[in-house]
Write a protein that holds these residues in place. Sequence first.
Motif, short mmCIF file in Angstrom:
data_model
loop_
_atom_site.label_atom_id
_atom_site.label_comp_id
_atom_site.label_asym_id
_atom_site.label_seq_id
_atom_site.Cartn_x
_atom_site.Cartn_y
_atom_site.Cartn_z
N ILE A 185 -20.95 -39.88 31.25
CA ILE A 185 -20.54 -39.41 32.58
C ILE A 185 -21.09 -38.00 32.82
O ILE A 185 -21.66 -37.70 33.86
N ASN A 186 -20.96 -37.15 31.80
CA ASN A 186 -21.47 -35.79 31.94
C ASN A 186 -22.98 -35.76 32.02
O ASN A 186 -23.55 -34.89 32.68
N PHE B 44 -23.51 -36.80 35.86
CA PHE B 44 -23.02 -35.84 36.84
C PHE B 44 -23.45 -34.41 36.50
O PHE B 44 -23.67 -33.59 37.39
N VAL C 49 -26.80 -33.93 38.02
CA VAL C 49 -26.71 -33.74 39.48
C VAL C 49 -26.19 -32.33 39.78
O VAL C 49 -26.75 -31.62 40.63
N VAL C 50 -25.12 -31.91 39.05
CA VAL C 50 -24.53 -30.59 39.29
C VAL C 50 -25.58 -29.49 39.01
O VAL C 50 -25.75 -28.57 39.81
N LEU D 276 -11.46 -39.18 30.41
CA LEU D 276 -11.40 -38.17 31.47
C LEU D 276 -11.27 -36.76 30.88
O LEU D 276 -11.99 -35.83 31.27
N THR E 195 -14.41 -35.73 29.30
CA THR E 195 -15.41 -35.38 30.31
C THR E 195 -15.20 -33.94 30.77
O THR E 195 -16.15 -33.17 30.92
N PHE E 196 -13.93 -33.58 30.98
CA PHE E 196 -13.59 -32.22 31.42
C PHE E 196 -14.15 -31.19 30.44
O PHE E 196 -14.84 -30.26 30.84
N LEU F 82 -18.36 -31.02 30.17
CA LEU F 82 -19.25 -30.71 31.29
C LEU F 82 -20.10 -29.45 31.10
O LEU F 82 -21.31 -29.48 31.31
N ARG G 108 -24.93 -26.10 31.12
CA ARG G 108 -25.46 -24.84 30.61
C ARG G 108 -26.69 -25.03 29.73
O ARG G 108 -27.43 -24.08 29.50
#
Lengths: 297, 298
Positions: free
Chosen positions: B94-95, B98, B101-102, B166, B169-170, B173, B178
């Motif tokens: 997931i990271n 996303f 993208v981030v 979840l 994932t937090f 990230l 970085r």
Amino acid sequence: MATASLPLRPRPLVATRATSEPLLIQILLTTVAVGFLVLFLVLPLLAVFAQALEKGIGAYFAALREPMALSALKLTLLTAGVAVPLNLLFGVAASWAIAKFDFPGKNALLTLIDLPFGVSPVISGMVFILLFGRQGILGPWAEAHGLKLVFSVPGLILATLFVTFPFVARELIPLMQAQGTEEEEAARVLGASGWQMFWRVTVPNIRWGLLYGVILCNARAMGEFGAVSVVSGHIRGKTNTLPLHVEILYNEYNFQAAFAAASLLAFLALVTLVAKTLVEWRAAEARAPLTEDPNVH
Amino acid sequence: MTTSESRRTAPPVKSRWKLSLGRGSFHRGVLPGFGLALGFTLFYLCLVVLIPLSTLFWKSASLGASGFWSAVSAPRVVASYKLTFGASLAAACINGVFGLVVTWVLVRYRFPGKRLMDALVDFPFALPTAVAGITLTTLYAPHGWLGAPLEKLGVKVAFTPLGITLALTFIGLPFVVRTLQPVLENLDPEVEEAAASLGASRLQTILRVVLPALFPAWITGFALAFARALGEYGSVVFIAGNMPMKTEITPLLIITKLEQYDYAGATAIATVTLLASFVLLLGINRLQSWSARLGTAE
């Protein structure tokens, strides 16, 4: 003809368009990214403070003034107050040896310094129980000398030292490597003593990196949970740091008080982020004139 | 010590200033404090890290092969490996998506609040894991801000493997963002311009030029997030539910064994976990030197 240069004009515009995405895609990607960040970062941040203030500001401060909360806060400050300076000292020594000198085994040493980052917090705490616990290797020795090194404050400090070990060194080593040895050598050649050189040349050069490392080290020291949880023994009022205090309150379904204590830690995290951002800006400013230096000489 | 002489002989000096001075005799050991600094470094490293960590292997060696094997292959332990590994992998994936993208949006686009978002990416680093744990649990619990609407859709998050993913994932990230960010920032725009001027569409440029250049950093960030997730405890333990065989992660199992004074069992499981993360760390080191080599090759 003067007009011959005109067709060249639109070119930069075409070029920028060719190396960026269509506006619709840009908006879509930005929405996805911001949505993800809001969902995962902003919402939890807001939730901490919302839960803490759920029963009003009076209840919030009452939870923080509770004796157990105050003693947890004191212990957290004590742990960080011991662990951060020691690891700072280590970080400066390690980066001095590694960045300014060449010696065999340097890469191995670098890997060993990074080691605590790769160890689960739970294991970081557990090794001290294996070492100093009653069944531990040095347990009988510690007991014979009347030392209580686990389920006690020294154990908390040891576990915190282990977990925050690499932070300062990790920031300083690349910085000092990039700065090289010239300025220190010049100071020595001009007759400065070792400590004069260190305080007047090295420390001013690395101060932002130093501060950055200390900020990160402190945040982890104050917030560490897993390692500390294993060695603490959870003796209320004695070996409970703030994160452990949060856990106990939460498990007692005292959510509002748990989040009140947690909000202090979240506030610490925000202060850390702000300080980190400021230091990064200052470091970028400090770097700008530094890069011009070679032209001056 | 036979090596101490050779250590002193070659300070890393490559500058012009140095060369112009030639091989002046004062270069040898011009800078003081090497012995003191390295001595203190090694002493402190042994005291704080190496001696404590070696007790783990010392203790697990005393278990014997069969005792070790039965401790690390019990069904409850194997179930915890599967859960920890699977949830960490899912979170890293997931990271990976996303986070890319981030990073892309933070580096390439302008939007209001961008600097705030950029600074906030480090929030999971700075926030104590216990706080992250109770907050995510409260958010996703059946009556929470997000848990209640999800419940209506029939999705249970808290106290399920989904909740564990979840939380992981937090905390993962920042590793991806970085690691990717400096590489994307330093990517030479001329390469993309060249691709565009040679007739590549924007999609082709991204797929064939930009993403391959980002790949080493991307996989490094992915591996870092994965490695961190494998050992994570604080942010997971509240949201996990901690049901044996179902939602019990390996670090929690270690703590449970310790609390039951089953030090041998805890040691054996911890050794397996530690070896897994060391293998990962070695792999990450290789990846980083690979991406550094790629960087210099360009």
